[in-house]
Enzyme design. Structure first.
Site, PDB file in Angstrom:
ATOM      1  N   GLU A 102       6.423  21.265  26.454  1.00  0.00           N
ATOM      2  CA  GLU A 102       5.827  21.952  25.301  1.00  0.00           C
ATOM      3  C   GLU A 102       4.557  22.694  25.691  1.00  0.00           C
ATOM      4  O   GLU A 102       4.353  23.862  25.330  1.00  0.00           O
ATOM      5  CB  GLU A 102       5.514  20.939  24.190  1.00  0.00           C
ATOM      6  N   ASP A 153       3.941  26.776  25.578  1.00  0.00           N
ATOM      7  CA  ASP A 153       2.940  27.367  24.684  1.00  0.00           C
ATOM      8  C   ASP A 153       1.895  28.183  25.444  1.00  0.00           C
ATOM      9  O   ASP A 153       1.481  29.254  24.977  1.00  0.00           O
ATOM     10  CB  ASP A 153       2.249  26.265  23.881  1.00  0.00           C
ATOM     11  N   SER A 197       9.058  25.943  18.359  1.00  0.00           N
ATOM     12  CA  SER A 197       7.947  25.839  19.297  1.00  0.00           C
ATOM     13  C   SER A 197       7.809  27.092  20.153  1.00  0.00           C
ATOM     14  O   SER A 197       6.730  27.371  20.674  1.00  0.00           O
ATOM     15  CB  SER A 197       8.141  24.631  20.214  1.00  0.00           C
ATOM     16  N   ASP A 249      13.664  42.683   8.596  1.00  0.00           N
ATOM     17  CA  ASP A 249      14.340  41.701   7.752  1.00  0.00           C
ATOM     18  C   ASP A 249      15.541  41.115   8.494  1.00  0.00           C
ATOM     19  O   ASP A 249      16.344  41.849   9.076  1.00  0.00           O
ATOM     20  CB  ASP A 249      14.791  42.386   6.459  1.00  0.00           C
ATOM     21  N   ILE A 250      15.648  39.799   8.481  1.00  0.00           N
ATOM     22  CA  ILE A 250      16.774  39.100   9.119  1.00  0.00           C
ATOM     23  C   ILE A 250      17.734  38.688   8.011  1.00  0.00           C
ATOM     24  O   ILE A 250      17.350  37.956   7.092  1.00  0.00           O
ATOM     25  CB  ILE A 250      16.300  37.866   9.910  1.00  0.00           C
ATOM     26  N   GLY A 274      15.443  40.396   2.165  1.00  0.00           N
ATOM     27  CA  GLY A 274      14.185  39.903   1.617  1.00  0.00           C
ATOM     28  C   GLY A 274      13.818  38.549   2.201  1.00  0.00           C
ATOM     29  O   GLY A 274      14.417  38.078   3.185  1.00  0.00           O
ATOM     30  N   ASP A 287      13.675  34.668   2.880  1.00  0.00           N
ATOM     31  CA  ASP A 287      14.629  33.566   2.766  1.00  0.00           C
ATOM     32  C   ASP A 287      14.056  32.345   3.486  1.00  0.00           C
ATOM     33  O   ASP A 287      13.193  32.477   4.360  1.00  0.00           O
ATOM     34  CB  ASP A 287      15.992  33.948   3.357  1.00  0.00           C
TER      35      ASP A 287
END
Length: 567
Positions: free
Chosen positions: A288, A292, A485, A527-528, A546, A548
């Site tokens: 992690e 990052d 992550s 937009d996905i 829009g 979601d």
């Protein structure tokens, strides 16, 4: 910085025993949370390290001011508060201080103030005394599939005269689950083969994500940032450390930069700050932490990056999150962005704990800090996989005063990642800044999943970014990783670069993002519209036109963000 309390009452020392007080149940839960098992009573002599939250003097004023400085249409937009101004809202009243101090003195307890606002205290008491003081039954619990033990109680009481003065005691009825290890996928590259294979394809075309892919996808510039005051913080918990300091680890970090950011200096790195016993150990890096740091240093070109290592003295997520927030609230010059890739199921926290943490994030927002959290990797199931019946919201994403980041996958077009957690909080009501966007989605959803979620709750995630097949240098090789992550550090890097442009132009940093994102920032996102986040034996929610609860408002376009902020 620690501040020793001066206990005001001498009664306990004169009488030699606590004063009898009428107790009232303050927090309780009816049953043990799913996944936890009661082992038995906690040993009487075991010392509990407890945190006490004193009621802040003006939380409503803090939230009102936060909206005022964070809403683009406000005349005070961008006029963030100073440390001292924020503390005036958070500080307890003198009456509260006196009432709590007298009670502690009666019980021969010394308390330490752990933040400069003075609304959080730390005490240490044996289980036997805690059971008496709080009319509690502190017991040992374990979490399924883990050897982790914790001491909690299903109920505790406080003196009736402290109602309105003492807001909560922790840890008591909040049960935090062990953080699952981020998946490291089975497909791996070794240090020699990986870069040469990747070099054969242009950005994103080989199905893997590296900095060049994200730069192409979202228009992220490679132009170096110029403003040193604009820094980005990556938080790390649970003994997670990135690799950079010792020779082997430094070479591993350079492996990442030299293959995917050949345009930046080989001396580029990050600083490390340690808290709560965090001990930076780059010889045993975490997946992690590597992910990052590599995707903040590797994307936010020349933005100063700090890795904030929170150690085992923070015995659960709440301690870690709280101490992180208080640390930066106590700073005169806090970061412009904080990204965190850890979360928990909302219902394992008490409402009071969640509210107090959320108020701390509100205070950071008022200071001009953009607080980002990954939404989680369990779809609508939270951390419970398929064992749930109702959808499980995650925390802190349900807090409206931070920005929750979901995940996408694929490139042409991007689609929702099936693990991307999203939904509706059961603790926090739906804020006005998102009501129109959420209403449109609920009309689309109709009766699907009716009764499984709280339609009037704070909805999340707010935004999303790529979260699958990220190439990471880890343990001497290149591996691919996935999860929200990956998404939160990516979005944090983009906001940090926008902030750099704002500061260079003599303007303030963005601070709390959400009122901007759902208004003037809407045009800055792709937009996905396909994919879902299954869980709880359902297909979960679906992405659509829009906002979601899988991908939020969508994925960012850097140039459009600059336009939205007036640059």
């Amino acid at each position: 910085m620690l501040y020793r309390l001066v206990l005001l009452s001498l009664a306990a020392f004169v009488l030699g025993k606590p004063v009898e007080r009428s107790l009232e149940v303050h927090e309780s839960r009816a049953t043990v949370p799913p996944g936890f098992t009661l082992i038995g009573p906690a040993p009487a002599q075991t010392v509990l390290n407890l945190r006490l939250a004193l009621t802040s003097s003006d939380t409503d004023g803090l939230i009102k001011t936060l909206y005022d400085v964070s809403t683009p249409s406000s005349a005070n937009y961008g006029q963030h508060l100073s440390k001292e101004e924020t503390e005036q809202f958070l500080a307890p009243t003198q009456e509260s201080l006196m009432a709590v101090n007298e009670w502690l003195a009666e019980n021969d307890i010394n308390a330490t103030t752990i933040n400069s606002a003075g609304n959080w205290l730390a005490i240490s008491v044996p289980v036997s005394q805690a059971n008496d003081m709080f009319d509690a039954d502190f017991s040992i619990f374990t979490y399924s599939g883990s050897k982790q033990q914790s001491i909690r109680t299903l109920s505790y009481s406080i003196p009736s005269n402290l109602k309105g003065h003492l807001d909560l005691v922790h840890p008591t009825v909040t049960f935090t689950t062990p953080v699952p290890k981020l998946p490291v996928q089975t497909k791996k590259y070794n240090m020699t083969i990986g870069p040469s294979i990747l070099a054969e394809s242009s950005a994103c075309e080989n199905g893997y994500v590296d900095p060049a892919c994200l730069q192409a996808l979202y228009g992220i510039p490679t132009t170096p940032a110029t403003e040193s005051s604009n820094y980005l913080v990556v938080t790390g918990y649970n003994d997670q450390y990135p690799s950079s300091s010792d020779l082997e680890a430094r070479n591993l970090f350079l492996l990442f930069l030299e293959n995917w950011r050949t345009d930046i200096s080989s001396s580029t790195t990050y600083t490390v700050v340690e808290l709560d016993g965090g001990e930076y150990d780059p010889s045993d890096p975490g997946d992690e932490a590597n992910l990052d740091t590599q995707y903040t240093v590797g994307l936010a070109t020349n933005v100063p990056v700090t890795f904030f290592s929170v150690g085992e003295d923070a015995t659960d997520d709440v301690f870690g999150w709280l101490d992180t927030a208080n640390y930066f609230l106590d700073e005169t010059n806090p970061p412009s962005v904080i990204t965190t890739s850890y979360n928990a199921d909302e219902d394992v926290l008490s409402v009071s704990v969640a509210n107090n943490l959320c108020n701390a994030y509100a205070a950071l927002g008022a200071r001009g800090v953009s607080v980002l959290f990954s939404s989680g990797d369990g779809g609508v199931s939270g951390i419970r996989a398929a064992s749930c019946t109702d959808f499980v919201p995650t925390f802190p994403s349900g807090c409206p005063y931070l920005t929750s980041v979901g995940a996408t996958q694929d490139f042409s077009p991007e689609t929702a990642a099936s693990f991307s957690s999203g939904g509706f909080s059961n603790y926090f009501s739906q804020p006005s800044f998102q009501s129109s966007a959420v209403e449109t989605y609920l009309e689309y959803l109709g009766n699907t999943n009716a009764g499984l979620y709280n339609a009037s709750g704070r909805a999340y995630p707010d935004v999303s970014a790529q979260g699958v097949n990220f190439i990471v240098a880890y343990q001497g090789k290149l591996v691919t990783m996935y999860g929200t992550s990956c998404s939160s550090p990516t979005f944090a890097s983009i906001i940090s670069l926008v902030n750099d442009r704002l500061v260079a132009a003599g303007q303030s940093t963005l601070g709390w993002l959400n009122p901007f994102l759902y208004s003037t920032g809407l045009s800055a996102f792709t937009d996905i519209t396909s994919g879902d986040n299954p869980g709880c034996n359902t297909n979960g929610f679906s992405a659509t036109t829009g906002w979601d609860p899988v991908t939020g408002l969508g994925t960012p376009i850097f140039a459009n963000l600059l336009t939205a902020v007036g640059l």
